[in-house]
Design an enzyme around this catalytic site. Sequence first.
Site, PDB file in Angstrom:
ATOM      1  N   GLY A 137      49.227  53.512  48.994  1.00 42.08           N
ATOM      2  CA  GLY A 137      47.846  53.059  48.907  1.00 42.08           C
ATOM      3  C   GLY A 137      47.640  52.084  47.761  1.00 42.08           C
ATOM      4  O   GLY A 137      48.423  51.159  47.536  1.00 42.08           O
ATOM      5  N   CYS A 138      46.573  52.318  47.006  1.00 39.79           N
ATOM      6  CA  CYS A 138      46.216  51.417  45.911  1.00 39.79           C
ATOM      7  C   CYS A 138      47.243  51.425  44.784  1.00 39.79           C
ATOM      8  O   CYS A 138      47.315  50.470  44.007  1.00 39.79           O
ATOM      9  CB  CYS A 138      44.837  51.793  45.366  1.00 39.79           C
ATOM     10  SG  CYS A 138      43.500  51.621  46.564  1.00 39.79           S
ATOM     11  N   ALA A 139      48.022  52.497  44.673  1.00 38.82           N
ATOM     12  CA  ALA A 139      49.043  52.560  43.618  1.00 38.82           C
ATOM     13  C   ALA A 139      50.222  51.652  43.906  1.00 38.82           C
ATOM     14  O   ALA A 139      51.052  51.402  43.018  1.00 38.82           O
ATOM     15  CB  ALA A 139      49.534  53.997  43.443  1.00 38.82           C
TER      16      ALA A 139
END
Length: 377
Positions: A137-139
């Site tokens: 995801g955003c990581a």
Amino acid sequence: MATLCRPAVSVPEHVITMEDTLRIARTLHPDHPQLPLALRLIENTGVAERHLVRPIEETLEHPGFEARNARYEAEAKARVPQVVREALAHAELRAADIDMIVYVSCTGFMMPSLTAWLINTMGFPGHTRQLPIAQLGCAAGGAAINRAHDFCEAYPDANVLIVACEFCSLCYQPTDLGVGSLLSNGLFGDAVAATVVRGSGGTGISLERNGSHLVPDTTDWISYSVRATGFHFLLDKRVPTTMEPLAPALRAMAAEHEWDAGELDFYIIHAGGPRILDDLSRFLRVPAEAFRFSRATLTEYGNIASAVVLDAIRRLFDEGGAADGARGIVAGFGPGITAEMCLGRWSCAPSGTQRRVVAATVRGSGTDPDIAPEPVA
């Protein structure tokens, strides 16, 4: 030492404003019992505009998972190459100089990955390593930087291309009516970004240390439910509180490097929402201004998932960079709850160094001399 060069970032042409988002929410969900709460949460994001790959009228329709994923592939192939070309130009390298491509995206699926298509169509060598990352995801923006750093540590003369392609609007689910889903509909935007990590040379952030941290028992706070209609994004109301356990992880990694996380010169932080930045400012005891690059990304583009950290780094470059040797941190946060973090110093390549390296490479290869910068006498 591996250096993260200037990123290239592109956002789609279709724009939706905060006012548009609120109006649409009121129109679509006039009888929703928690609509006032959802509207207030959306307003508090501070997102002024977002960019979408398709017009809002089309975005609000759901043609089915197959059609959505076909749209993802078509849009990626149409939009990624130009950003890649710009990133290579910023690093003063050619496709032939790249040893690995890290491709991160959580908003569509392709197999083979887009990495294979890029190698076949853009002149990357057939031996280029491929590292697609789809489930962070955003990581994943932070993870991509860290894996590029690791690769260049193992192969000091290598160069790594990072591509982040996020079309969050293609994950819109009209039947998801929870407050978290309604908030997400007003928070996430679309973007494509790319950057190069050079094993040697280059101007940008010289990477010195990286690390990861997982917050225990939070795997259901950010997740996808994969159904017949596609990816259904699940966002727990506790997510905005994650900086309390993650700030110590940032401090610990900095301390291992004999740095104080509260006394650095620049901060590139994933802007999942305004509270993330506000809390981190408080826990690290740094002024809110320290997160201006991340906050600008959130305001102008919304949460563009894995591309946030690359866009925030681009804004650091746009500001003129930092003093040579200035110390900073880059951190992405995502499902898990996972933090991907790295430390580095601003490094300015000696004038002409990169141009000489590229020119020498071109002369040695005997191909495509017109795409490299002029050699320096």
